[in-house]
Design a protein around this motif. Structure first.
Motif, PDB file in Angstrom:
ATOM      1  N   ASN A  69      26.037  78.861  91.677  1.00 16.33           N
ATOM      2  CA  ASN A  69      27.175  79.739  91.415  1.00 16.33           C
ATOM      3  C   ASN A  69      27.384  80.685  92.609  1.00 16.33           C
ATOM      4  OD1 ASN A  69      29.214  80.553  89.492  1.00 16.33           O
ATOM      5  ND2 ASN A  69      28.059  82.450  89.233  1.00 16.33           N
ATOM      6  N   ASP A  70      27.286  80.138  93.808  1.00 13.62           N
ATOM      7  CA  ASP A  70      27.491  80.895  95.057  1.00 13.62           C
ATOM      8  C   ASP A  70      26.603  82.128  95.163  1.00 13.62           C
ATOM      9  OD1 ASP A  70      29.442  79.083  95.980  1.00 13.62           O
ATOM     10  OD2 ASP A  70      31.005  80.112  94.823  1.00 13.62           O
ATOM     11  N   GLY A  71      25.376  82.030  94.668  1.00 13.13           N
ATOM     12  CA  GLY A  71      24.407  83.113  94.796  1.00 13.13           C
ATOM     13  C   GLY A  71      24.507  84.199  93.741  1.00 13.13           C
ATOM     14  N   SER A  72      25.435  84.072  92.818  1.00 11.75           N
ATOM     15  CA  SER A  72      25.626  85.082  91.779  1.00 11.75           C
ATOM     16  C   SER A  72      25.205  84.506  90.424  1.00 11.75           C
ATOM     17  CB  SER A  72      27.097  85.496  91.736  1.00 11.75           C
ATOM     18  OG  SER A  72      27.331  86.416  90.702  1.00 11.75           O
ATOM     19  N   PHE A  73      24.311  85.201  89.749  1.00  9.94           N
ATOM     20  CA  PHE A  73      23.860  84.715  88.444  1.00  9.94           C
ATOM     21  C   PHE A  73      24.988  84.876  87.424  1.00  9.94           C
ATOM     22  CE2 PHE A  73      21.765  85.108  84.308  1.00  9.94           C
ATOM     23  CZ  PHE A  73      21.031  83.929  84.314  1.00  9.94           C
ATOM     24  N   PRO A  74      25.358  83.793  86.717  1.00  9.39           N
ATOM     25  CA  PRO A  74      26.492  83.822  85.778  1.00  9.39           C
ATOM     26  C   PRO A  74      26.097  84.348  84.386  1.00  9.39           C
ATOM     27  CG  PRO A  74      25.643  81.593  85.956  1.00  9.39           C
ATOM     28  CD  PRO A  74      24.835  82.434  86.910  1.00  9.39           C
ATOM     29  N   HIS A  75      25.878  85.625  84.274  1.00 10.19           N
ATOM     30  CA  HIS A  75      25.408  86.243  83.021  1.00 10.19           C
ATOM     31  C   HIS A  75      26.231  85.839  81.807  1.00 10.19           C
ATOM     32  CE1 HIS A  75      23.862  88.994  86.133  1.00 10.19           C
ATOM     33  NE2 HIS A  75      22.816  89.084  85.330  1.00 10.19           N
ATOM     34  N   ILE A  78      26.011  82.082  80.816  1.00 12.78           N
ATOM     35  CA  ILE A  78      24.718  81.733  80.234  1.00 12.78           C
ATOM     36  C   ILE A  78      24.624  82.283  78.819  1.00 12.78           C
ATOM     37  CG2 ILE A  78      22.210  81.959  80.484  1.00 12.78           C
ATOM     38  CD1 ILE A  78      23.788  80.094  82.521  1.00 12.78           C
ATOM     39  N   ALA A  79      25.068  83.509  78.615  1.00 13.17           N
ATOM     40  CA  ALA A  79      25.071  84.080  77.261  1.00 13.17           C
ATOM     41  C   ALA A  79      25.938  83.238  76.329  1.00 13.17           C
ATOM     42  CB  ALA A  79      25.559  85.523  77.301  1.00 13.17           C
ATOM     43  N   GLU A  80      27.089  82.789  76.818  1.00 13.62           N
ATOM     44  CA  GLU A  80      27.989  81.953  76.007  1.00 13.62           C
ATOM     45  C   GLU A  80      27.329  80.617  75.657  1.00 13.62           C
ATOM     46  OE1 GLU A  80      32.045  79.436  76.756  1.00 13.62           O
ATOM     47  OE2 GLU A  80      31.960  81.449  77.597  1.00 13.62           O
ATOM     48  N   LEU A  81      26.649  80.003  76.626  1.00 14.33           N
ATOM     49  CA  LEU A  81      25.977  78.730  76.363  1.00 14.33           C
ATOM     50  C   LEU A  81      24.847  78.889  75.354  1.00 14.33           C
ATOM     51  CD1 LEU A  81      25.865  77.116  79.893  1.00 14.33           C
ATOM     52  CD2 LEU A  81      26.944  76.180  77.849  1.00 14.33           C
ATOM     53  N   ILE A  82      24.102  79.976  75.452  1.00  8.48           N
ATOM     54  CA  ILE A  82      23.028  80.210  74.483  1.00  8.48           C
ATOM     55  C   ILE A  82      23.623  80.427  73.100  1.00  8.48           C
ATOM     56  CG2 ILE A  82      21.195  81.792  73.777  1.00  8.48           C
ATOM     57  CD1 ILE A  82      20.722  82.284  76.826  1.00  8.48           C
ATOM     58  N   GLU A  83      24.661  81.236  73.024  1.00  8.06           N
ATOM     59  CA  GLU A  83      25.257  81.547  71.723  1.00  8.06           C
ATOM     60  C   GLU A  83      25.944  80.339  71.092  1.00  8.06           C
ATOM     61  OE1 GLU A  83      28.400  84.597  69.582  1.00  8.06           O
ATOM     62  OE2 GLU A  83      28.079  84.755  71.736  1.00  8.06           O
ATOM     63  N   ASN A  84      26.725  79.601  71.881  1.00 12.01           N
ATOM     64  CA  ASN A  84      27.571  78.538  71.328  1.00 12.01           C
ATOM     65  C   ASN A  84      27.100  77.126  71.624  1.00 12.01           C
ATOM     66  OD1 ASN A  84      29.596  80.341  70.272  1.00 12.01           O
ATOM     67  ND2 ASN A  84      30.130  80.748  72.397  1.00 12.01           N
ATOM     68  N   ALA A 132      18.081  89.219  75.861  1.00 13.99           N
ATOM     69  CA  ALA A 132      16.696  89.080  76.318  1.00 13.99           C
ATOM     70  C   ALA A 132      16.503  87.750  77.034  1.00 13.99           C
ATOM     71  CB  ALA A 132      15.741  89.192  75.131  1.00 13.99           C
ATOM     72  N   LEU A 133      17.068  86.682  76.495  1.00 11.91           N
ATOM     73  CA  LEU A 133      16.962  85.368  77.131  1.00 11.91           C
ATOM     74  C   LEU A 133      17.678  85.335  78.472  1.00 11.91           C
ATOM     75  CD1 LEU A 133      17.328  82.853  74.184  1.00 11.91           C
ATOM     76  CD2 LEU A 133      15.506  82.896  75.879  1.00 11.91           C
ATOM     77  N   VAL A 134      18.876  85.892  78.525  1.00 12.98           N
ATOM     78  CA  VAL A 134      19.639  85.915  79.775  1.00 12.98           C
ATOM     79  C   VAL A 134      18.859  86.683  80.842  1.00 12.98           C
ATOM     80  CG1 VAL A 134      21.752  86.738  80.900  1.00 12.98           C
ATOM     81  CG2 VAL A 134      21.882  85.586  78.680  1.00 12.98           C
ATOM     82  N   ALA A 135      18.291  87.822  80.487  1.00 17.41           N
ATOM     83  CA  ALA A 135      17.504  88.610  81.447  1.00 17.41           C
ATOM     84  C   ALA A 135      16.307  87.814  81.950  1.00 17.41           C
ATOM     85  CB  ALA A 135      17.044  89.913  80.800  1.00 17.41           C
ATOM     86  N   TYR A 136      15.641  87.118  81.057  1.00 20.75           N
ATOM     87  CA  TYR A 136      14.486  86.316  81.471  1.00 20.75           C
ATOM     88  C   TYR A 136      14.912  85.158  82.372  1.00 20.75           C
ATOM     89  CZ  TYR A 136      10.433  83.350  81.541  1.00 20.75           C
ATOM     90  OH  TYR A 136       9.384  82.582  81.966  1.00 20.75           O
ATOM     91  N   ILE A 137      15.968  84.451  82.013  1.00 21.80           N
ATOM     92  CA  ILE A 137      16.437  83.325  82.819  1.00 21.80           C
ATOM     93  C   ILE A 137      16.888  83.813  84.203  1.00 21.80           C
ATOM     94  CG2 ILE A 137      18.212  81.536  82.996  1.00 21.80           C
ATOM     95  CD1 ILE A 137      18.026  81.345  79.870  1.00 21.80           C
TER      96      ILE A 137
END
Length: 142
Positions: A69-75, A78-84, A132-137
């Motif tokens: 993602n061009d060096g930027s973590f896609p918070h 990732i949260a959307e993928l975990i949730e949905n 919590a998961l997003v922060a860990y990932i």
């Protein structure tokens, strides 16, 4: 839905707790990752979990999300993928489970899992687990 000051404070406290320790060497996000994600994504998040070979769609290497993602973590993504789950992929569905539903169900259960998350219920509980998961990932990035 209108948030009260107490609800907002509880949410931010729980998100901050996501990076606090559950035990001497494990964060809440890491514990949840090992419990819920490592079977497919592997203990280190490289997509090499014990179930990976049995899936039709290989699990993602979570250590390279920022790199892809061009060096930027896609918070948010990732949260959307975990949730949905992966049901919104550009190339169709993936095998990614819908964890938001599971966390919502956990929020209704009276069981105490030993973390601050059990002090709240409903959407805040699910959101705190996901945060919590997003922060860990994010910490797994290379």
């Amino acid at each position: 839905m209108r948030r009260t000051l107490a609800t907002s404070c509880a949410f931010f406290w729980l998100v901050a707790s996501a990076v606090s320790t559950v035990s001497a060497d494990q964060t809440i996000g890491e514990r949840e990752f090992q419990r819920s994600c490592s079977a497919c994504h592997g203990a280190g998040g490289e997509g090499d979990g014990p179930l990976a070979d049995y899936l039709d769609v290989p699990p993602s290497d979570l250590t390279k999300l920022a790199l892809r993602n061009d060096g930027s973590f896609p918070h948010g993504r990732i949260a959307e993928l975990i949730e949905n789950g992966g049901r919104f992929g550009a190339h169709g569905e993936s095998a990614m489970p819908v964890w938001g539903d599971r966390y919502a169900a956990e929020a209704k259960a009276p069981a105490f899992d030993g973390t601050p998350f059990t002090l709240i219920k409903g959407n805040l509980y699910a959101n705190a687990k996901i945060a919590a998961l997003v922060a860990y990932i994010e910490n797994l990035q290379r």
